[in-house]
Structures are given as structure tokens and as C-alpha cells.
Enzyme design. Structure first.
Site, mmCIF file in Angstrom:
data_model
loop_
_atom_site.group_PDB
_atom_site.id
_atom_site.type_symbol
_atom_site.label_atom_id
_atom_site.label_comp_id
_atom_site.label_asym_id
_atom_site.label_seq_id
_atom_site.Cartn_x
_atom_site.Cartn_y
_atom_site.Cartn_z
ATOM 1 N N HIS A 227 0.645 -1.097 -0.147
ATOM 2 C CA HIS A 227 -0.058 -0.234 0.037
ATOM 3 C C HIS A 227 0.951 1.279 0.098
ATOM 4 O O HIS A 227 1.024 2.206 0.914
ATOM 5 C CB HIS A 227 -1.004 0.052 1.107
ATOM 6 C CG HIS A 227 -2.167 0.908 1.064
ATOM 7 N ND1 HIS A 227 -2.542 1.294 2.493
ATOM 8 C CD2 HIS A 227 -2.736 1.529 0.197
ATOM 9 C CE1 HIS A 227 -3.421 2.081 2.105
ATOM 10 N NE2 HIS A 227 -3.615 2.161 0.763
ATOM 11 N N SER A 249 -4.889 4.647 4.460
ATOM 12 C CA SER A 249 -5.650 5.543 3.616
ATOM 13 C C SER A 249 -5.985 6.867 4.406
ATOM 14 O O SER A 249 -6.114 7.108 5.370
ATOM 15 C CB SER A 249 -7.199 4.877 3.523
ATOM 16 O OG SER A 249 -6.745 3.455 3.049
ATOM 17 N N CYS A 251 -4.259 9.445 4.380
ATOM 18 C CA CYS A 251 -3.040 10.140 5.251
ATOM 19 C C CYS A 251 -2.005 11.076 4.416
ATOM 20 O O CYS A 251 -0.849 11.229 4.870
ATOM 21 C CB CYS A 251 -2.218 9.203 6.037
ATOM 22 S SG CYS A 251 -3.285 8.461 7.458
ATOM 23 N N ASP A 276 -0.961 4.829 -4.653
ATOM 24 C CA ASP A 276 -1.740 4.252 -3.605
ATOM 25 C C ASP A 276 -0.989 2.563 -3.526
ATOM 26 O O ASP A 276 -0.971 2.297 -2.338
ATOM 27 C CB ASP A 276 -3.108 3.950 -4.091
ATOM 28 C CG ASP A 276 -3.921 3.465 -2.928
ATOM 29 O OD1 ASP A 276 -3.821 3.915 -1.757
ATOM 30 O OD2 ASP A 276 -4.946 2.627 -3.240
ATOM 31 N N ARG A 365 -14.497 11.226 -3.201
ATOM 32 C CA ARG A 365 -13.508 10.897 -3.960
ATOM 33 C C ARG A 365 -13.645 11.390 -5.315
ATOM 34 O O ARG A 365 -14.760 11.764 -5.810
ATOM 35 C CB ARG A 365 -13.460 9.241 -3.984
ATOM 36 C CG ARG A 365 -13.438 8.384 -2.744
ATOM 37 C CD ARG A 365 -11.722 8.482 -2.187
ATOM 38 N NE ARG A 365 -11.631 7.895 -1.097
ATOM 39 C CZ ARG A 365 -10.312 7.628 -0.625
ATOM 40 N NH1 ARG A 365 -9.174 7.382 -1.372
ATOM 41 N NH2 ARG A 365 -10.289 7.189 0.519
HETATM 42 O O1 SAT Z 1 -11.777 2.906 -0.960
HETATM 43 S S1 SAT Z 1 -10.308 2.386 -1.375
HETATM 44 O O2 SAT Z 1 -9.984 1.430 -0.622
HETATM 45 O O3 SAT Z 1 -10.448 2.173 -2.694
HETATM 46 C C1 SAT Z 1 -9.341 4.032 -1.033
HETATM 47 C C2 SAT Z 1 -8.816 3.850 0.287
HETATM 48 O O4 SAT Z 1 -9.338 3.750 1.410
HETATM 49 O O5 SAT Z 1 -7.361 3.618 0.448
HETATM 50 MN MN MN Z 2 -5.217 3.276 -0.417
#
Ligand code: SAT
Ligand code: MN
Length: 580
Positions: A227, A249, A251, A276, A365
């Protein structure tokens, strides 16, 4: 369209018989197809048009209000042996999970179109890339997958050539939180998701395939699925480095990957490889090389503005799908901290009233193709990936963790990663702001037992003596008045420079029990309004607090019983005794 791959053909037939869609449509990934799907969704109000003059080709999707984030309590890894998933995952017996899911899927696509989406994670001609096929009854998923993955004809051709692919079956079902499951069957290379249309639960190429299933495969095959963002940093002299960084996520991974150097840093260039996920492989020289399996960004919208992340802000001014933002009276998208316009409608479509909370959902998002990022690196398309100089772990910690420190070696670095904790965010349902252990920022995403995962990480020390150095950063230290001590954003480059100088052996450091810390004068603060007391505070190691922390890490490791690698325990004990 159909396929020459017998396994794929049979699976499609099986799913068609089970879910009974009105029609089956194979996505080819073309622009024409994308536009057609958008038009269809405008017709059903799955998508709403935003102001096409100021936000051309931008659309808004409002999800069901109960379906706005990942659902960790409904996410399972299903393996024959329960211990294979460890205490870090929810487990279900595969036979039981199959029975449950088959019952949910029975007839669930009645009256709907079933989309078949062949996709490739990674540059289409990369030996490191892997393919999958997602079947879904959501056209929203189909258009998002086109931004996020290499989707369509070329992926299908690769699947037919190689014969291997991950199967992902998704239905939005009734969007009923009581009938919602995200199931992973790593032994069958299969994902089954039901009852949610939200990103991480529904865009199966992303967390489900590229992290949970891929991490399982990576362990078997000797690589890592992480990640992590991947960022390219070029100095004014033209020296280039690539850094991979793991943060939970929401951050700041996207912000760091698209960083704009501060005014004092003329001539520095930052380019994004990924924001990501990183897939990391050892090359013939023992260097760790990274590819970004994705081709787009599914980023957090609130907080994005010209100051915090101008690259992201500019990227999402056209050809973007917004999910759960508010709108202005001009029908432009609006979110908290946009610094431009006023909200008139909230993310649920109601007239904006601050008493009902923020206009944009905190986990709203954007979905946008990476090619729209002004600082996108062409090397993100390189089949060989980029060589990683440093791995950085981090999280949100208002206390304790200093601005930056370096691990003493790879094995100690694995402890640093395994010991990470961070305050929870709105990216998953549940409490926000609670510190929880989040090893390597993989707590929600590691598809197998963390104890085995840490063994796998440790094993790299035996495979290469040319590995990246490992660091830990914390941009989120606060004082007693909740004020952030470090400015963050573009100024994080100052910390990345110290990391690079360490990789190049150009700068000394101060050895402490937890690792090497910068001498305060080695972090360039020119042009920053920060006094030396604050810098000392940011680089301070509080021995008492750290003794407590490393003790807590030890208790956390106890949960993994006999499977915990002895080497990790030894590393933890070593730091504990160094703390005195
Ligand atoms: O919702 S997602 O998992 O795609 C985004 C994230 O939480 O990192
Ligand atoms: Mn992520």
C-alpha cells in the site's frame, strides 16, 4: 464478443446462469464505449452532469448514504486453514462463504446488464503486470475501472495469451448494509463482492486484487504487493531517486506523490509514478524495482486546493468522476477546503445546511486518469518499473513519532514497519481519530497472516545486499493547542532530501535507540517559519514514551503466537533494551 479462453468462457456462463442478467456486455475499453456508458448513466441519474463549461466531462455520483467507505467488518479472507489469514483478517470457511454468496447472487442481476471487464494491473507489456476480469452489474464500476486500470481489448488479449487471471464477481445487490460482503478466496484467485458500489469494495482491481490477492501471490512468488505511493525526485543537478512510501488511507499518499517543491527549492522536480499501490520485485542486481499497477487515482477530495495539491486540483478540473461531493449554485463540484465557491447542495443532494454536517462527505472521492496529472512520470509506463532507493513508513500520530528517522538496517526496518500505528480516518466505516496498529499501512489489505507477511519481508535480507534503506516519517505531530508542528505538503520535500542524502551517504545522523535521527541543521528549513525549539521538538525521542510504545508493539506481536518470526521479536527486544 466472447473469448477463446475456456476457463473464462465457462466462468462467464456459470455466473450468467446464476445471476440471470438481461444482457451480457464485454467492455472493450474504448473512448466511444466510455461516452456511451456515461450517457446511459445520465439517463438513469446514476451520474449527474456537473457544469460542463467550467468542468468539462465531469460528473457526480451520489452513492447510497450507507455506502460511502470500505467496510472492514464485512471483508473476509476465506482459506482452508484459518491460521493462514491470521488475527489481522476476518476469516470464513470457503464452503460457508460460497454458500452464502451463491444465495445472494442467485438472480441478482435480473433486469440488469452484466458487464464483463477484462483488465490489466500494471503496464500492459510488463512482466510484473497481472490481469483479472471483473464481472459487475454496475456501469459506474465499469467507467471507474477504465480510469483506474488498463481495461478492455488489450487486457483480454493478454489473458488469452497467458491463460491466467484473477476472477472478480461484483453485484451492487440491493445496497443493503445487512446484505453486504467482500469475500476473498486467494486459493482460488477469486473475489466476490456483494451489496456495495463504493470504490474499495467494488472496483475489484484495486484493494481486493492488487493488494489482498496479490500480496498472497507475492509471498508465494517472492515479491511484495504494498500500500505504497511511488514518487520520483530529481535534484537541480539531475540526480534522480525513487521513493516508495506506505501510509494508511487518507493520510496524504496522493499529496506526497504529487508534491510541488516550495519556492526555496528552485530546480527540484517531483513526478508521480503511483499514489496508492506498489508492486516490488528484486531485479538481477538485487535492487528492488517498483511498478504502479494502477492507471488512475481514486483520491480523497476534501482538502484538495491550489495550495495543498495544485497538481491534483488541476487534474480534476476536467474528465473526472466525483463521488459524494457537494455542488455550488453554478453546479460546480464543491468540497470542504476547496477555497473557491460556496456549497448550495450537500453530498446527499439536499440543500446545504452546515447543521447537517459537511457539504462533501469526508471520504468523497475523485476518479481520474493518471495521464491528467501535470507531474505524471512517463516511467510509470515503463514495463521494468523504477529502482527504489528508500522505503518510507508513516502514519498520523499527534505525539511520539518524530518527523523522520532511519532504521538501522533492513531487519530493524521491518520492525519499524510492523510497529506502525495511525489514527483512523473516514476511508473506512467506524470511529475516526483512534490510534490503531496498522503495520506497513496494510492492516486492511494484507491477504494473509501478518506473521507470515513479516517473515516474508525479513527474508529479503537474505536475498539481496542491495536493498533500499528504510525510514519512518510523521507529518502530523501536534502541540498541546492542536497546532501542527510541521507545515507538511510541499515542505515534506525537505525531509525527502535528508532521506536521499542518507541513501547517498552524504550526511551524518544521530544514533538513538529507535534509529538514526537527523541533526537538526541537516534538515533545510530556509524560507520556513519554524524555530529551532520546534525543530528540536520534532526530532526528539522521548525515552519513556518510546519504552511504552515498544512494549505495546511487543504485546501486539503476542497476538500472532508461535507464527511470529523470532527475528522480529529479537528486533523488538533489542530496541526495548536500548531504551534502557
Ligand atoms: O476505498 S479505497 O480502498 O479504494 C481507498 C482507500 O481507502 O485507500
Ligand atoms: Mn489506499
Amino acid at each position: 464478443m466472447t473469448t477463446q479462453n475456456e476457463a473464462l468462457r465457462q466462468w462467464i456462463e456459470e455466473v450468467t446462469n446464476l445471476t440471470t442478467p438481461e444482457s451480457v456486455y464485454w467492455c472493450d475499453g474504448s473512448e466511444e464505449e466510455y461516452q456511451r456508458l456515461i450517457q446511459e448513466m445520465l439517463g438513469t441519474e446514476t451520474l449527474l452532469e456537473l457544469n460542463q463549461n467550467t468542468y468539462p466531462n465531469c460528473f457526480l455520483h451520489r452513492s447510497d448514504p450507507t455506502d460511502v467507505a470500505r467496510v472492514e467488518h464485512l471483508t473476509f479472507v476465506c482459506t482452508e486453514n484459518r491460521d493462514d489469514v491470521g488475527p489481522n483478517n476476518h476469516w470464513m470457511n470457503p464452503a460457508e462463504a460460497h454458500e452464502k454468496m451463491t444465495a445472494l447472487y442467485a438472480g441478482c442481476m435480473k433486469g440488469r446488464t452484466m458487464y464483463v471487464i477484462p483488465y490489466c494491473m500494471g503496464p500492459i507489456n510488463s512482466p510484473y503486470a497481472r490481469c483479472g476480469v471483473e464481472i459487475t452489474d454496475s456501469p459506474y464500476v465499469a467507467v471507474n475501472m477504465r480510469h483506474m486500470t488498463r481495461m478492455g481489448k488489450d487486457a483480454l488479449a493478454r489473458i488469452e495469451r497467458e491463460g491466467q487471471f484473477v476472477k472478480g464477481l461484483h453485484s451492487i445487490g440491493e445496497l443493503d448494509p445487512e446484505r453486504r460482503f467482500i469475500m476473498h478466496f486467494p486459493e482460488e484467485l477469486l473475489i466476490q463482492s456483494y451489496g456495495s458500489g463504493y470504490g474499495g469494495n467494488a472496483l475489484l482491481g484495486k484493494k481486493c486484487h492488487a493488494l489482498r490477492i496479490a500480496s498472497w501471490q507475492a509471498r508465494q512468488e517472492g515479491w511484495l504487493a504494498e500500500h505504497m505511493l511511488i514518487v520520483e525526485i530529481e535534484s537541480p543537478e539531475g540526480e534522480k531517486h525513487y521513493i516508495a512510501a506506505a501510509f494508511p488511507s487518507a493520510c496524504g499518499k496522493t499529496n506526497l506523490a504529487m508534491l510541488i517543491p516550495p519556492d526555496s527549492h528552485k530546480g527540484w522536480k517531483i513526478r508521480t509514478i503511483g499514489d496508492d499501490i506498489a508492486w516490488l520485485h528484486l531485479d538481477a542486481t538485487g535492487r528492488l524495482r517498483a511498478i504502479n499497477p494502477e492507471s488512475g487515482y481514486f483520491g480523497v477530495v476534501p482538502g484538495t486546493n491550489e495550495k495543498t495539491n495544485k497538481n491534483a486540483y488541476d487534474s480534476i478540473s476536467h474528465d473526472t468522476i466525483f463521488t459524494n461531493v457537494g455542488t455550488t449554485s453554478e453546479n460546480e463540484p464543491w468540497w470542504e477546503d476547496k477555497k473557491n465557491g460556496e456549497p448550495s447542495t450537500d453530498w446527499k443532494g439536499n440543500p446545504y445546511n452546515p447543521e447537517n454536517g459537511p457539504a462533501a462527505h469526508p471520504n468523497s472521492r475523485f476518479t481520474v486518469s493518471a495521464s491528467q496529472n501535470p507531474c505524471y512520470s512517463p516511467l510509470a509506463e515503463d514495463p521494468a518499473g523504477v529502482p527504489i532507493s528508500a522505503i518510507v513508513f508513516g502514519g498520523r500520530r499527534r505525539e511520539l513519532a518524530p518527523l523522520v528517522y532511519q532504521s538501522k538496517n533492513w531487519k530493524h526496518g521491518v520492525l519499524v514497519g510492523a510497529g506502525c500505528a495511525s489514527e483512523t480516518t473516514a476511508a473506512a466505516t467506524g470511529d475516526v481519530g483512534v490510534v490503531r496498529r496498522d503495520p506497513m499501512a496494510m492492516k486492511p489489505f494484507c491477504g494473509y497472516n501478518f506473521a507470515d507477511y513479516w517473515s516474508h519481508w525479513l527474508s529479503f535480507a537474505e536475498k539481496s545486499d542491495n536493498l533500499p534503506l528504510i525510514f519512518h516519517v510523521n507529518w502530523f505531530r501536534q502541540d498541546s493547542n492542536d497546532k501542527f508542528l510541521w507545515p507538511g505538503f510541499g515542505d515534506n520535500l525537505r525531509v525527502l532530501r535528508w532521506i536521499i542524502d542518507r541513501c547517498e551517504n552524504r550526511v551524518d545522523a544521530r544514533e538513538t535507540a529507535i534509529g538514526y535521527l537527523p541533526n537538526p541543521s541537516d534538515i533545510d528549513t530556509a524560507g520556513l517559519d519554524i524555530d529551532s525549539a520546534t525543530m528540536d521538538n520534532l526530532l526528539h525521542v522521548d525515552t519513556d514514551q518510546w519504552r511504552e510504545e515498544i512494549t505495546t508493539v511487543g504485546s501486539y506481536f503476542d497476538e500472532y503466537g508461535d507464527r511470529l518470526p523470532g527475528e522480529l521479536r529479537a528486533q523488538q527486544q533489542k530496541v526495548l533494551s536500548a531504551l534502557g
